[in-house]
Design a protein around this motif. Structure first.
Motif, mmCIF file in Angstrom:
data_model
loop_
_atom_site.group_PDB
_atom_site.id
_atom_site.type_symbol
_atom_site.label_atom_id
_atom_site.label_comp_id
_atom_site.label_asym_id
_atom_site.label_seq_id
_atom_site.Cartn_x
_atom_site.Cartn_y
_atom_site.Cartn_z
ATOM 1 N N ALA A 60 26.718 -36.517 -52.583
ATOM 2 C CA ALA A 60 25.159 -36.064 -52.296
ATOM 3 C C ALA A 60 25.122 -36.070 -50.837
ATOM 4 N N LEU A 61 24.777 -35.265 -49.956
ATOM 5 C CA LEU A 61 24.258 -35.397 -48.768
ATOM 6 C C LEU A 61 23.039 -36.439 -48.425
ATOM 7 N N HIS A 110 19.214 -35.219 -56.228
ATOM 8 C CA HIS A 110 20.225 -34.547 -55.204
ATOM 9 C C HIS A 110 20.282 -33.247 -55.301
ATOM 10 N N THR A 141 21.774 -31.106 -52.274
ATOM 11 C CA THR A 141 23.069 -30.755 -52.206
ATOM 12 C C THR A 141 23.550 -29.809 -53.141
#
Length: 820
Positions: free
Chosen positions: A216-217, A80, A83
């Motif tokens: 997390a995006l 991640h 992010t």
């Protein structure tokens, strides 16, 4: 002075066609494109379209809708990273987290000149990027506040940025970033690196986004099926390739191909012998077909004859014997560490302990098998792949095609489209699959997607080298007064053409003696520990046949994964021989005194810039002059005292020395400063293990990890990475093993190469020790303490010292019998 990448200059760096290609690919990859969102309408849309986006630095763009897109050149492979980096920028830029999006720039010659080297290794992304992207975010905020003050007709001194708006404290009025961009053209420019150096960053006490455990995006797309990995790519008219497992791991040569049976299979297109003139894809034959199952069937039907090559008879057992013989020639060894007078220290010792340790090979064994899709269109080569370096992928393919097509490199146009990486661990920074797919495109005239089966993936693994260690300790008055570690293994550097032999010192460091001989840090690092040992020597030998025969490569924490196992297991042995408790023994030596390789064990003074030998590797282009970029604080600050603090925390949380344990159960401790001595992350671990004395089988009941990563950008994600790396370490000590026989790997799939199973997963307790120090890498280091902690726990449980990794039940049983 370097010109910044602004809205005006960005159009020169990326053509409209490249922009559209990038946007399309990124959207399909589960990332967000930076195209104009559909939420705007009417006059707002017209205003937005008429206003250029604001790109004060190469790392992010703000569009007139108020959204901020972070341009992430680091590979997303489960850590991640997008992010984390976005949080750093968003903190200083003062944008709302819900307005943040990500994209991944297309790799090309042109964009390489904008974004620099796209390379994700060494747990180095946040460490190396934090300071400069924070400064870039602050620069953007400064420019927006200046423009916002004009829009509000307010005094600049009365204005500040907050949550994506510029606020006039005198009147209470505010204006959003998007509205500012629609009303004002921002001319403020920031030259990198000069204009960034003078910017004052926030004190950690002011953080609102850094330090928060945002989800997390990339998670939503991964959970709803929209995420795209390299293996998910589909192109019109695409053919598929399956590799015929070559006779030897390396350097075999194809003598003949009988495709008569394959031709009987409907959908079979061609058997392609891959050009290996550059030493890549040796002995490779790819079956190309209209569908992948057909390609796999055809690969099995092809009858290939090989010259097995120079490593045809090499085996793991033979390599180990050669290692032992090589170590006897001390003149050929290179001094990685040389402190004090080691030989005199041994002569003065009251007791000398000397033992041997060995480790087996392991491989990356990623869930997503290696794959690559290549297309040639309008004279341009497009690569679709999940890789740890789109830049090196492009460079490698360009060189390969130059050789194959007999063209100048500058006449070859290569674009690399990045996708999500289904597990990397250092295993997706070699590019044989891309080269082979491209060669199949040349031979078939259509796009080709090469996918490895598990069998071909294991057969062509880039393995972590096996190792042999001879370690010796001198003990006097209950103290470790002299230590020597001899290490023999295959160094990976030669495969990448680095070192003096390749005409450059890049990625190689000099021996710590008058010879100044090249030493591959990624093969020897970790032995240069942080204990205060007055007389300390580490000698290293390179076994070159290993380097080539197994294609020795980087694997999670690289050399730390075996050197920390050896050092920390041996420290327990020395403590016992000295009649001292292993915890007290370690803490006494983690006192910040002494040092090695020119770095004091106290660490550099606070504020000292990092001397990490790969600083420049991550720098964005155009290259700044030597020493001119904003340096970040050395990760060594605090030194061994921070490591000792981690050990105290881990020992306390686990109940080491105080918890009442059932029979045949023990606790073991270990510390690490992986990844490199120049860029440490401070970690301590405790393992609680129960052993069945009748069979030697053992279970890891609990792992306790304490890590000091400095500033914790996203604590929740850090904890997740620590847990994952702890499981990685547990898997490697319990069962993972790759062996060579007759030049080929013996393990072909997960029934033979066995990672940890769900039933074996222990309880994991994680403590993150936060501080204001510069952030360190967190994805890999914790894995290194598990193996020695487990080995020490087994020894404490049943008195069986096993000096080999992995530790099998048979080895435990044998050690118990030997003790008896």
């Amino acid at each position: 002075m370097v010109k910044p990448i602004t809205a005006e200059t960005q159009t020169q760096a990326m053509t409209r066609r490249e922009f559209l290609v990038r946007s399309t690919v990124i959207a399909g990859s589960g990332f967000f494109s930076i195209g104009m969102p559909a939420l705007l309408g009417g006059k707002n849309a017209e205003a937005a379209m008429a206003t250029p986006a604001f790109t004060p630095a190469i790392w992010f763009t703000i569009t007139p809708d108020g959204k901020t897109t972070m341009h992430i050149v680091k590979a997303e492979m489960g850590q991640h990273i997008g992010t984390g980096l976005a949080q750093v920028i968003a903190e200083e830029l003062e944008v709302r987290w819900e307005d943040v999006r990500l994209d991944a720039p297309l790799e090309s010659v042109e964009n390489f000149g904008v974004y620099g080297l796209a390379y994700t290794v060494n747990s180095g992304s946040v460490t190396t990027e934090f300071d400069r992207i924070a400064r870039a975010g602050a620069a953007g905020r400064i420019a927006l506040v200046e423009a916002g003050a004009k829009v509000l007709n307010a005094k600049l001194a009365d204005c500040h940025a907050e949550a994506g708006r510029v606020v006039d404290k005198a009147s209470g009025r505010s204006v959003g970033y998007g509205e500012i961009l629609q009303k004002v053209k921002i001319d403020r420019k920031f030259a990198y690196p000069d204009d960034l150096k003078g910017i004052t960053l926030k004190d950690p006490s002011q953080y609102k986004i850094i330090g928060k455990s945002f989800a997390a995006l990339d998670i939503p797309a991964k959970t709803n099926g929209k995420a795209k990995y390299g293996i998910d790519v589909f192109l019109p008219n695409m053919a598929y390739g399956a590799l015929v497992v070559p006779r030897s791991r390396y350097a075999s040569k194809v003598l003949s191909i009988d495709d008569s049976e394959a031709k009987k299979i409907p959908g079979f297109i061609k058997a392609v012998k891959i050009d290996n003139a550059m030493g890549k894809c040796t002995g490779w034959v790819v079956a190309v077909a209209d569908k992948f199952p057909t390609a796999m069937k055809a690969a099995k039907a092809l009858k290939v004859k090989w010259d097995a090559g120079p490593y045809a008879n090499l085996s793991s057992a033979e390599m180990l014997e050669q290692y032992k013989q090589l170590a006897k020639d001390e003149k050929q060894g290179a001094n990685w560490v040389l402190e004090g007078d080691v030989d005199k220290g041994f002569g003065d010792a009251e007791k000398v302990l000397e033992v041997e340790y060995t480790t087996d090979m392991v491989c990356h064994a990623t869930m997503e098998p290696l794959n690559a899709t290549v297309q040639l269109t309008n004279g341009e080569w497009h690569v679709h792949v999940g890789t740890q370096s789109t830049s090196f992928a492009r460079m490698t393919l360009t060189g390969y095609l130059s050789n194959v097509l007999k063209k100048k490199p500058e006449d070859i146009k290569v674009f690399v489209h990045q996708y999500l990486v289904g597990g990397g661990f250092g295993g997706k920074q070699d590019y044989d699959d891309i080269l082979a797919a491209a060669y199949c495109v040349k031979e078939t005239g259509r796009p080709v997607k090469l996918i490895h089966t598990r069998e071909s993936n294991f057969a062509t693994s880039f393995a972590r080298t096996p190792t042999y260690h001879k370690v010796k300790a001198g003990i006097k008055n209950g103290e470790l007064t002299a230590m020597n570690q001899d290490i023999v293994c295959g160094w990976m550097g030669a495969r990448f053409g680095v070192g003096k032999a390749g005409g450059t010192d890049w990625l190689q460091l000099d021996s710590w003696d008058a010879k100044k001989q090249d030493i591959d840090q990624w093969s020897i690092g970790g032995s240069d520990h942080w204990y205060n040992v007055k007389n300390h020597r580490v000698r290293a030998w390179n076994h070159e046949p290993t380097t080539w025969a197994v294609q020795a490569s980087a694997l999670r924490t690289v050399s730390n994964s075996y050197n920390i196992f050896v050092v920390e297991s041996f420290m327990d042995e020395v403590a016992r021989a000295a009649g001292r408790d292993p915890l007290e023994f370690r803490l006494a030596m983690l006192n910040g005194k002494g040092g090695n390789r020119g770095i004091p064990n106290s660490g550099y003074p606070a504020g000292t810039g990092s001397d990490y030998y790969m600083d420049q590797l991550w720098i964005s282009l155009p290259w700044a002059k030597e020493g001119s970029w904003p340096v970040y604080e050395s990760g060594t600050v605090g030194g061994a005292l921070r490591l000792a603090n981690c050990l105290r925390v881990a020992a306390g949380k686990s109940g080491y020395g105080t918890k009442k344990l059932p029979p045949n159960t023990g606790m073991g401790i270990a510390v690490t400063a992986a990844e490199e001595r120049q860029s440490p992350t401070w970690v301590a671990g405790v393992a609680e293990v129960t052993v069945d004395p009748a069979t030697g089988r053992y279970s890891i009941n609990r792992i306790t990890i304490a890590m000091d990563p400095g500033i914790a950008v996203n604590p929740g994600n850090i904890e997740a990475q620590i847990r994952g790396s702890a499981l990685w370490g547990a898997s490697q000590i319990m069962s993972e093993k790759l062996t060579l026989k007759n030049g080929s790997f013996e393990q072909s799939n997960f029934h033979e190469y066995q990672p940890i199973r769900l039933a074996q997963v222990p309880e994991i307790d994680v403590t993150i020790i936060q501080s204001k120090h510069h952030p360190a890498g967190v994805g890999e280091p914790a894995s290194t303490v598990v193996a020695p902690a487990v080995a020490n726990a087994i020894a404490n449980a049943v008195g069986a010292r096993v000096r080999h990794m992995p530790i099998s039940p048979e080895a435990v049983l044998a050690a118990m019998k030997q003790k008896a």
